[in-house]
Design a protein around this motif. Structure first.
Motif, PDB file in Angstrom:
ATOM      1  N   GLY A 185     -10.410   1.067  -8.664  1.00 25.12           N
ATOM      2  CA  GLY A 185      -9.110   0.796  -8.902  1.00 25.12           C
ATOM      3  C   GLY A 185      -9.066   0.268 -10.379  1.00 25.12           C
ATOM      4  O   GLY A 185      -9.939  -0.769 -10.700  1.00 25.12           O
ATOM      5  N   LYS A 208      -8.111   5.099  -8.554  1.00 31.16           N
ATOM      6  CA  LYS A 208      -6.710   4.775  -8.596  1.00 31.16           C
ATOM      7  C   LYS A 208      -6.318   4.020  -9.629  1.00 31.16           C
ATOM      8  O   LYS A 208      -6.972   3.032 -10.156  1.00 31.16           O
ATOM      9  CB  LYS A 208      -6.226   4.187  -7.349  1.00 31.16           C
ATOM     10  CG  LYS A 208      -6.348   5.219  -6.093  1.00 31.16           C
ATOM     11  CD  LYS A 208      -5.533   4.356  -4.784  1.00 31.16           C
ATOM     12  CE  LYS A 208      -5.681   5.440  -3.926  1.00 31.16           C
ATOM     13  NZ  LYS A 208      -5.488   4.931  -2.635  1.00 31.16           N
ATOM     14  N   THR A 351      -5.549   9.289  -8.962  1.00 31.08           N
ATOM     15  CA  THR A 351      -4.414   9.139  -8.490  1.00 31.08           C
ATOM     16  C   THR A 351      -3.573   7.831  -9.311  1.00 31.08           C
ATOM     17  O   THR A 351      -4.336   6.775  -9.638  1.00 31.08           O
ATOM     18  CB  THR A 351      -4.239   8.641  -6.981  1.00 31.08           C
ATOM     19  OG1 THR A 351      -5.101   9.530  -6.236  1.00 31.08           O
ATOM     20  CG2 THR A 351      -2.781   8.757  -6.618  1.00 31.08           C
ATOM     21  N   HIS A 376      -4.232  -0.326  -0.632  1.00 29.45           N
ATOM     22  CA  HIS A 376      -4.992   0.800  -1.363  1.00 29.45           C
ATOM     23  C   HIS A 376      -6.467   0.070  -1.235  1.00 29.45           C
ATOM     24  O   HIS A 376      -6.639  -0.703  -1.908  1.00 29.45           O
ATOM     25  CB  HIS A 376      -4.666   0.842  -2.786  1.00 29.45           C
ATOM     26  CG  HIS A 376      -3.129   1.463  -2.917  1.00 29.45           C
ATOM     27  ND1 HIS A 376      -3.104   3.014  -3.049  1.00 29.45           N
ATOM     28  CD2 HIS A 376      -2.138   0.879  -2.975  1.00 29.45           C
ATOM     29  CE1 HIS A 376      -1.955   3.172  -3.237  1.00 29.45           C
ATOM     30  NE2 HIS A 376      -1.070   1.904  -3.006  1.00 29.45           N
TER      31      HIS A 376
END
Ligand code: NA7
Length: 541
Positions: A185, A208, A351, A376
């Motif tokens: 992330g 992400k 994403t 997430h």
């Protein structure tokens, strides 16, 4: 330095904090004056920004041939200018080389952080204390601690509970990180996050990106330099050395397309296209001056850039909604260069997660939790969440001036300096990269840092040659500079956008444009005049 010497108070003429671009130059200049100077650096070695920010993809947005020291042609010619925008490893090596050539490392104590600096009203000297137990009594306390060096690394509730690896980009480990197969992330899409995203996207299992405010970016054109290019730069040394001090942004170029109003819409588009295709910061810093001050001109160039971004996202409506700015103008905060940042979002393993309406509330052991309860899951979390810019490096030190006044309190109320070089109430505190001087925001950093460190060295030389003890701007002088700074800042559109430029990334930080927006050239003239006329408005005693 050995532990046994810590209990005693050492004496020297000056303490310089930081061994980055500014600190090394400042050290060199003060040593040339014959002063005894103690350098203190928190890192294990020299490099400053280019020591700490070793995250994947860290690279210049300033052209390498201009992001240089100008005090030695020989030094300039020894820099391996391999490409237009050098990457962190080469930049760190370059600064290592500079420090070695000038034999600067022996003047530094590394792995040491300054914790306090206290001005003694009776002696007119500073007592500097470090986290290693050092106590240093000095006449001049010079901060080259960096404009963007106090990271916002502890931002989220629950960070310590995260089961995976968590990094802030400005505290990136020296060892290689393996992203393969990992759920990674990234929070933050400023100049830093963008470089991380485009570099990690091809390596991670899944990436992400948590997006709060979309960014205007310019696609970087980063050619490899040839021997012929290097020869040309060497020949242009004297010209560029002079030019960088005479332009708005500290590069060798300036606004050279006339008035935005005098151009037809077609001519403006031609200018934008030409500068866009150059792939440098020129579209931002040299298209039209009106872009910074007039809404109509700003709207025009903003729409041009938005169209470029939309095309790169294949006009995908969801991605455009997430990644193309809507509610602020191009050029009103830092415009990063990038190379594949937008295209990363077209990859199947990347994403984008919108976190403006549905913000991140905490870090949980599994990953990131949003306001609506979604979690997430992540193996690694990269915080590209920026810095307490301008003030943070100094307010994180306990700095006490005349009568015990505390800099963190003063700047907690109102961020004020005199030309970014001194602060009323703090005699013989000199600062490079501090608020209200031109800095990272709108300036080729090496130009600004050398101007400021040079001015400080000249001021100290003046004090020494006259047998003077202290220098401090008067309250009136500081008022005058702050007024001048604000007048220019408030005439621009920069003050209307939230970002670290305005301190608005830090809750409660007083709002003021941190960087001087009057131009590097205008600032240089003001500094030169102050020096030439014997520092009017500064109390010399
Ligand atoms: P920046 O430019 O301050 O960027 C920080 C980024 O982190 C920015 O995208 C922020 O979004 C984001 N951020 C911060 N807090 C949050 C939270 N809570 N949720 C989501 N996103 C968040 O720092 P950089 O390191 O990229 O660059 C600083 C300068 O260093 C750069 O200009 C260069 O000159 C070198 P926001 O925009 O606040 O919505």
């Amino acid at each position: 330095m050995t532990a046994s010497s810590h209990s005693t108070v050492r004496q020297c003429d000056a303490v310089v904090v930081g061994a980055g671009i500014a600190g090394l130059y400042q050290m060199h200049r003060l040593r040339e004056l014959g002063l005894s100077v103690q350098g203190i650096e928190a890192g294990t070695n020299v490099g400053g920004t280019w020591y700490w920010n070793r995250y994947p993809g860290a690279r210049l947005d300033s052209q390498s041939e201009l992001y240089q020291y100008w005090f030695s042609k020989e030094l300039y010619e020894s820099v391996p200018l391999s490409e237009r925008f050098l990457a962190q490893p080469e930049l760190e090596k370059w600064l290592q080389g500079v420090a070695d050539k000038l034999d600067l490392k022996k003047s530094y104590q590394f792995s040491t952080r300054v914790e306090a600096a206290i001005f003694n009203d009776e002696t007119g000297r500073w007592l500097v204390k470090t986290d290693q137990g050092d106590q240093i009594d000095c006449k001049y306390f010079v901060s080259c601690a960096g404009m963007l060096s106090a990271p916002m690394s502890n931002l989220f509730k629950g960070q310590e509970t995260f089961k995976g690896k968590l990094f802030h980009t400005a505290r990136w480990p020296k060892e290689e990180i393996d992203f393969s197969g990992k759920k990674v992330g990234v929070i933050g899409i400023g100049a830093t996050g963008i470089q991380v995203i485009q570099s990690v996207a091809p390596l991670a299992g899944h990436l992400k990106v948590f997006v709060r405010t979309p960014q205007y970016t310019i696609r970087m054109n980063n050619p490899q330099y040839t021997e012929a290019d290097r020869q040309k730069f060497h020949q242009e040394f004297e010209t560029n050395k002079a030019l960088v001090n005479t332009t708005f942004s500290g590069f060798q170029y300036d606004f050279e397309n006339g008035s935005w109003h005098d151009a037809t819409p077609e001519e403006r588009q031609q200018v934008y296209e030409k500068l866009w295709s150059e792939g440098t910061l020129k579209l931002w810093l040299a298209a039209y001056f009106e872009v910074f001050v007039e809404q109509e001109a700003n709207d025009d160039i903003s729409e041009f850039v938005r169209n470029k971004l939309r095309a790169r996202l294949n006009h995908d409506p969801e991605l455009c909604d997430l990644l193309v700015p809507k509610d602020y103008g191009f050029a009103t905060h830092r415009v990063p260069l990038e190379n594949g940042y937008l295209e990363a979002f077209l990859r199947p393993n990347v994403t984008g997660v919108a976190v403006k309406e549905n913000p991140i509330v905490e870090v949980v052991p599994e990953g990131i939790k949003l306001q609506d309860g979604t979690v997430h899951e992540l193996d690694m979390l990269i915080l590209a969440t920026g810095f307490d810019a301008g003030t943070g490096a100094l307010t994180r030190i306990d700095i006490r001036g005349r009568g015990g006044r505390k800099l963190a309190d003063d700047w907690g109320r109102d961020i004020r300096t005199t030309m970014g070089l001194q602060v009323h109430g703090y005699p013989n505190l000199f600062t490079v990269g501090a608020p209200l001087a031109p800095s990272a925001a709108l300036c080729n950093m090496t130009t600004c840092l050398q101007q400021q460190a040079g001015w400080i060295a000249d001021a100290i030389a003046h004090l020494e040659s006259k047998g003077l003890h202290t220098m401090e701007p008067s309250a009136e002088k500081e008022d005058e500079w702050v007024r001048h700074h604000d007048e220019i800042a408030n005439a621009t559109l920069l003050t209307k956008t939230d970002s670290w430029y305005m301190g608005s990334n830090i809750p409660g930080k007083p709002r003021r444009l941190l960087s001087y927006a009057g131009g590097v050239n205008v600032y240089k003239q003001a500094c030169d005049e102050a020096k030439a006329s014997g520092y009017p408005g500064f109390n010399l005693a």
